[in-house]
Scaffold this active site. Structure first.
Site, PDB file in Angstrom:
ATOM      1  N   HIS A 165     -76.651 -26.994 -25.178  1.00 35.47           N
ATOM      2  CA  HIS A 165     -75.954 -27.370 -26.320  1.00 35.47           C
ATOM      3  C   HIS A 165     -75.684 -28.928 -26.534  1.00 35.47           C
ATOM      4  O   HIS A 165     -75.232 -29.196 -27.741  1.00 35.47           O
ATOM      5  CB  HIS A 165     -74.772 -26.656 -26.430  1.00 35.47           C
ATOM      6  CG  HIS A 165     -73.589 -27.046 -25.463  1.00 35.47           C
ATOM      7  ND1 HIS A 165     -73.754 -26.823 -24.128  1.00 35.47           N
ATOM      8  CD2 HIS A 165     -72.696 -27.552 -25.805  1.00 35.47           C
ATOM      9  CE1 HIS A 165     -72.609 -27.369 -23.593  1.00 35.47           C
ATOM     10  NE2 HIS A 165     -71.616 -27.750 -24.580  1.00 35.47           N
TER      11      HIS A 165
HETATM   12  N1  UDP Z   1     -70.686 -19.422 -21.347  1.00 39.58           N
HETATM   13  C1  UDP Z   1     -70.595 -17.944 -21.660  1.00 39.58           C
HETATM   14  N2  UDP Z   1     -71.166 -17.409 -22.472  1.00 39.58           N
HETATM   15  C2  UDP Z   1     -72.733 -17.962 -22.936  1.00 39.58           C
HETATM   16  C3  UDP Z   1     -72.889 -19.438 -22.544  1.00 39.58           C
HETATM   17  C4  UDP Z   1     -71.848 -19.800 -21.555  1.00 39.58           C
HETATM   18  O1  UDP Z   1     -69.386 -17.366 -21.247  1.00 39.58           O
HETATM   19  O2  UDP Z   1     -73.143 -17.454 -23.734  1.00 39.58           O
HETATM   20  C5  UDP Z   1     -69.668 -20.028 -20.424  1.00 39.58           C
HETATM   21  C6  UDP Z   1     -70.330 -20.433 -19.090  1.00 39.58           C
HETATM   22  O3  UDP Z   1     -70.010 -19.762 -18.195  1.00 39.58           O
HETATM   23  C7  UDP Z   1     -69.302 -21.829 -18.945  1.00 39.58           C
HETATM   24  C8  UDP Z   1     -68.987 -22.382 -20.428  1.00 39.58           C
HETATM   25  O4  UDP Z   1     -69.167 -21.035 -21.071  1.00 39.58           O
HETATM   26  O5  UDP Z   1     -67.890 -21.265 -18.160  1.00 39.58           O
HETATM   27  C9  UDP Z   1     -69.655 -23.494 -20.848  1.00 39.58           C
HETATM   28  O6  UDP Z   1     -69.335 -23.813 -21.773  1.00 39.58           O
HETATM   29  P1  UDP Z   1     -70.137 -24.864 -22.583  1.00 39.58           P
HETATM   30  O7  UDP Z   1     -71.459 -25.084 -22.044  1.00 39.58           O
HETATM   31  O8  UDP Z   1     -69.815 -24.695 -23.812  1.00 39.58           O
HETATM   32  O9  UDP Z   1     -69.098 -26.130 -22.190  1.00 39.58           O
HETATM   33  P2  UDP Z   1     -69.208 -27.242 -21.014  1.00 39.58           P
HETATM   34  O10 UDP Z   1     -69.004 -26.508 -19.625  1.00 39.58           O
HETATM   35  O11 UDP Z   1     -70.539 -28.145 -20.928  1.00 39.58           O
HETATM   36  O12 UDP Z   1     -68.038 -28.254 -21.128  1.00 39.58           O
END
Ligand code: UDP
Length: 370
Positions: free
Chosen positions: A212
């Site tokens: 993303h």
């Molecule tokens: N996640 C989830 N469902 C999904 C994809 C990701 O629960 O379909 C969780 C994943 O385990 C992680 C978080 O969402 O904890 C990641 O979110 P994102 O990648 O949006 O943000 P980042 O971690 O990069 O800040």
């Protein structure tokens, strides 16, 4: 994870959040704060699958305010959230304000606290990619320099803060609250087996992937290379696709290429953790997944130009450019079972599951001493 709720005689603790990772990582801080917590959702992620479903999974309930800043540019999100938050806090000032991570919501919460002279706590402080092309890096630096209590997950994060001239009295190494979140919601083995059955997958026979970040999905060439590399892996690939990425894929004409991949909508945290723990490995640009992988012990191919989480590089995570996904996976395939075994013996660098208790304890001291 300890199961107690503190009874804090505070006016209130404003917990400002707006995205999926902030909900995940603040859920147990909110639980420990109990009735002292006043949750304010900026609406940065307004999609049900990225927000309300996460509040429900952790039993957080309805936020006390929802500000509706989603779907705008970064500058508009920050400006509008600062404006809306200051309105809320002028009406009813909290004793202290808590933000988490590195989002536009985090930055806006920090600016509002500063403008209104409300003590500021930053959960997950001190992460640095040293990559000034990433908006998240600017959000982290500004928030850390405005914060009164900086909750650093690791010693390295503390070191980053001190090397920017931040006084050590403002910094506490707490561990990362993601450990409690995973401990709380990881499904038991029998539930994981049922989950796999529902998706028609076998344990260890698939790859779980997420993408993303703008650096990947806003760039047609990079996104196209990622999709091509994923579709040529010798495994079934499950890709819960973020709304932003789905939009870009359609715009860049990648829908045909995505047909070789099992593309699904974003899924709830329990199911995502269950699939992660049963996968062969993950391929992602997420920050949080790099940490979670060190808890359920799976390797992750991190497709990014830089990382703010070097603690897991060379063990749980490998940082690669899009065109190296396949080669990295090939280098693992000769002995993936051996890699899983090695990782299963390594402790997570993110602590023991007591970060939320430590954070709330330090927050109480900040308020009582202030
Ligand atoms: N996640 C989830 N469902 C999904 C994809 C990701 O629960 O379909 C969780 C994943 O385990 C992680 C978080 O969402 O904890 C990641 O979110 P994102 O990648 O949006 O943000 P980042 O971690 O990069 O800040």
């Amino acid at each position: 994870m300890q199961d107690h709720v503190i009874d804090m005689p505070l006016r209130s603790v404003a917990v400002v959040l707006g995205t999926r990772p902030e909900i995940i990582k603040l859920a147990n801080v909110i639980r420990v704060l109990g009735s002292a917590a006043r949750v304010i959702h900026t609406g940065q992620h307004y999609d049900f699958g990225l927000s309300a479903s996460f509040l429900d999974s952790f039993g957080i309930g309805e936020p006390s305010r929802f500000l509706g800043i989603g779907g705008k540019t970064r500058a508009q999100q920050i400006g509008q959230a600062v404006n809306a938050l200051s309105g809320v806090f002028e009406e009813s000032p909290p004793a202290v304000l808590v933000v988490q991570g590195d989002t536009n919501t985090t930055m806006a919460g920090a600016l509002a606290a500063n403008a209104l002279e409300i003590p500021l706590v930053h959960v997950e402080a001190g992460l640095r990619s040293h990559d000034r092309r990433m908006p998240e890096e600017h959000n982290r630096v500004v928030t850390d320099h405005l914060g009164d209590l900086l909750c650093a997950p690791t010693e390295l994060n503390r070191h980053n803060l001190l090397s920017e001239g931040i006084d050590s009295s403002r910094v506490l190494v707490t561990g990362n609250t993601v450990v409690e979140a995973v401990q709380q919601l990881m499904p038991a083995p029998a539930q994981r087996a049922a989950l796999l059955g529902g998706y028609g997958l076998g344990p260890g026979e698939f790859v779980l992937s997420t993408f993303h970040r703008p650096e990947n999905v806003d760039d047609a060439d990079r996104f196209s290379t990622i999709v091509k590399q994923l579709s040529s892996l010798p495994y079934a690939v499950v890709l819960p696709l973020h709304p932003r990425s789905r939009d870009r894929a359609a715009r860049f004409g990648l829908d045909r290429d995505l047909e070789a991949i099992k593309v699904i909508d974003p899924i709830g945290y329990r199911d995502f953790l269950g699939l992660s723990a049963e996968s062969a490995f993950l391929v992602s640009d997420s920050g949080g997944i790099q940490e979670e992988a060190s808890i359920y012990k799976r390797p992750v191919v991190v497709v990014r130009r830089s990382t703010e989480r070097p603690e897991v590089l060379g063990t749980f995570a490998r940082l690669v450019e899009p065109d190296h996904i396949g080669a990295t996976v090939s280098s693992w395939l000769a002995d993936l079972a051996g890699i899983h075994h090695e990782l299963s013996e390594l402790p997570s660098p993110y602590g023991d599951g007591s970060a939320s208790d430590r954070i709330v304890g330090a927050l109480e001291e900040l308020v009582e001493g202030g």
